[in-house]
Write an enzyme that holds these catalytic residues in place. Structure first.
Site, short mmCIF file in Angstrom:
data_model
loop_
_atom_site.label_atom_id
_atom_site.label_comp_id
_atom_site.label_asym_id
_atom_site.label_seq_id
_atom_site.Cartn_x
_atom_site.Cartn_y
_atom_site.Cartn_z
N GLU A 50 1.72 0.70 -4.93
CA GLU A 50 1.96 0.37 -3.43
C GLU A 50 1.34 -1.02 -3.01
OE1 GLU A 50 2.16 2.34 1.07
OE2 GLU A 50 0.76 3.01 -0.52
N ARG A 57 -0.34 6.85 -8.87
CA ARG A 57 -1.29 7.77 -8.65
C ARG A 57 -0.65 9.25 -8.09
NH1 ARG A 57 -1.25 8.78 -3.14
NH2 ARG A 57 -0.72 7.05 -1.64
N ASP A 93 7.69 12.89 5.20
CA ASP A 93 6.43 12.78 4.36
C ASP A 93 6.07 14.30 4.10
OD1 ASP A 93 3.74 12.17 3.31
OD2 ASP A 93 3.44 10.51 4.95
#
Length: 354
Positions: free
Chosen positions: A164, A144, A250
């Site tokens: 994931e 994704r 992140d």
């Protein structure tokens, strides 16, 4: 519904030393007088979403947009009215960025399909028009889109990640792409595990990039005229493991001094990093573990917006950090950010009615 929370907020005054906030006790790193004299303020702006990510400040509208990746929604936050609205996308959504020259169109990363959606943001809705632009990675159906952002010329860069599960993310299945002038996604960095934060230096000569699994922030020489990264130029800026920084890198953004602001997933904070030395300048702690991304906004680009997530937390963890998944802001900082570029409205998009 999420909108019930739009007036709920609280302020956490940050000061030199240690305080107890939420579920943990934080120590603040303020090594210079400039930051200690200003006392940044952290404010919770909304109630929780499931998987908040990808904040983008629309300077023309003075609105913040962000995504709930696994909640499959895009969100609009109005800082004046405190009102929040959303639109369902119908699949995991990795980014939402306005399309230049339009008032109600956005480029979104829907699963592995790059799309343009039409939404005025005035009301929440479960159905909006979606026009598919390009589809990638059909041979990797569990991949994704994750983070995406534009350079200052409006070129879209967006990356993918592998499947994931409870054991983590399947390694080296993702790719970082750039949208071409013919509206095709071109692979620029392959063998990525979790394609994440992007930022460009004030002089546009450097692109910063995060593949979260590496625990690093890297830099690459960048040609803003052509939108090319220079092969073989990738170098380390900071390694979380080497410096014993809690969590993983992140999303990120950059300030007007050329230093990075990095969300520390599972680290309960945002850190400010000197891009020349790779050292942490200071950190902003938060009452949630899973800090996902950051973006500067506001009329003067002096508000740092922070997304977080509650996905993957246990019931006990959620009791200890009820704000997990909320949107936060930090004000009274000694730096400002830059204009968040919308996606350039290419001829290939205009020919489709956009």
């Amino acid at each position: 519904m999420f909108r019930e929370y739009h007036c709920f907020s609280f302020i956490l005054m940050i000061f030199v030393g240690s305080i107890a906030v939420g579920f943990s006790k934080y120590s603040f790193l303020f090594p210079n007088q400039e930051i200690t004299s200003q006392k940044p303020i952290v404010q919770q702006l909304t109630g929780p979403v499931y998987h908040g990510e990808g904040p983008h400040w629309d300077a023309e509208k003075q609105l913040l947009f962000f995504v709930d990746i696994m909640g499959q929604r895009i969100y609009q936050y109005d800082p004046c009215s405190k009102r929040v609205t959303f639109a369902d996308i119908g699949a995991p959504v990795g980014a939402v960025i306005p399309l230049s020259g339009t008032t109600n169109k956005f480029v979104v990363g829907k699963k592995t399909t790059l799309s343009v959606v039409t939404w005025n943001g005035e009301n929440s809705t479960s159905k909006i028009p979606i026009d598919e632009i390009d589809y990638i990675e059909s041979n990797k159906p569990l991949n994704r889109f994750n983070d995406g952002k534009c350079d200052r010329a409006g070129r879209l860069w967006i990356g993918t990640m592998g499947n994931e599960d409870d054991n983590g993310v399947e390694p080296k299945q993702g790719t970082l792409y750039r949208l071409s002038d013919s509206c095709k996604l071109e692979a620029r960095i392959r063998n990525v595990t979790i394609s994440n934060g992007l930022a460009w230096s004030p002089d546009n000569l450097t692109m910063y990039y995060i593949d979260t699994e590496t625990s690093r922030v890297d830099k690459l020489f960048y040609n803003v005229t052509t939108g090319d990264i220079i092969d073989g130029s990738r170098q380390k800026v900071i390694d979380f493991r080497e410096q014993n920084i809690a969590g993983s890198p992140d999303g990120m953004t950059i300030d007007n001094k050329g230093n990075l602001w990095i969300a520390c997933w599972n680290g309960s904070k945002v850190i400010n990093v000197d891009t020349k030395t790779g050292k942490v300048i200071y950190e902003i702690p938060l009452p949630v573990e899973r800090v996902t991304s950051v973006a500067f906004g506001g009329k003067n680009f002096d508000i740092l917006y922070i997304t977080t997530m509650k996905k993957g937390l246990t019931a006990e963890q959620l009791k200890q950090q009820p704000a997990a998944g909320a949107l936060f802001s930090v004000t009274n900082l000694p730096v400002k950010g830059f204009y968040n570029s919308p996606v350039q409205n290419l001829p290939c998009l205009r020919s489709r009615g956009h």
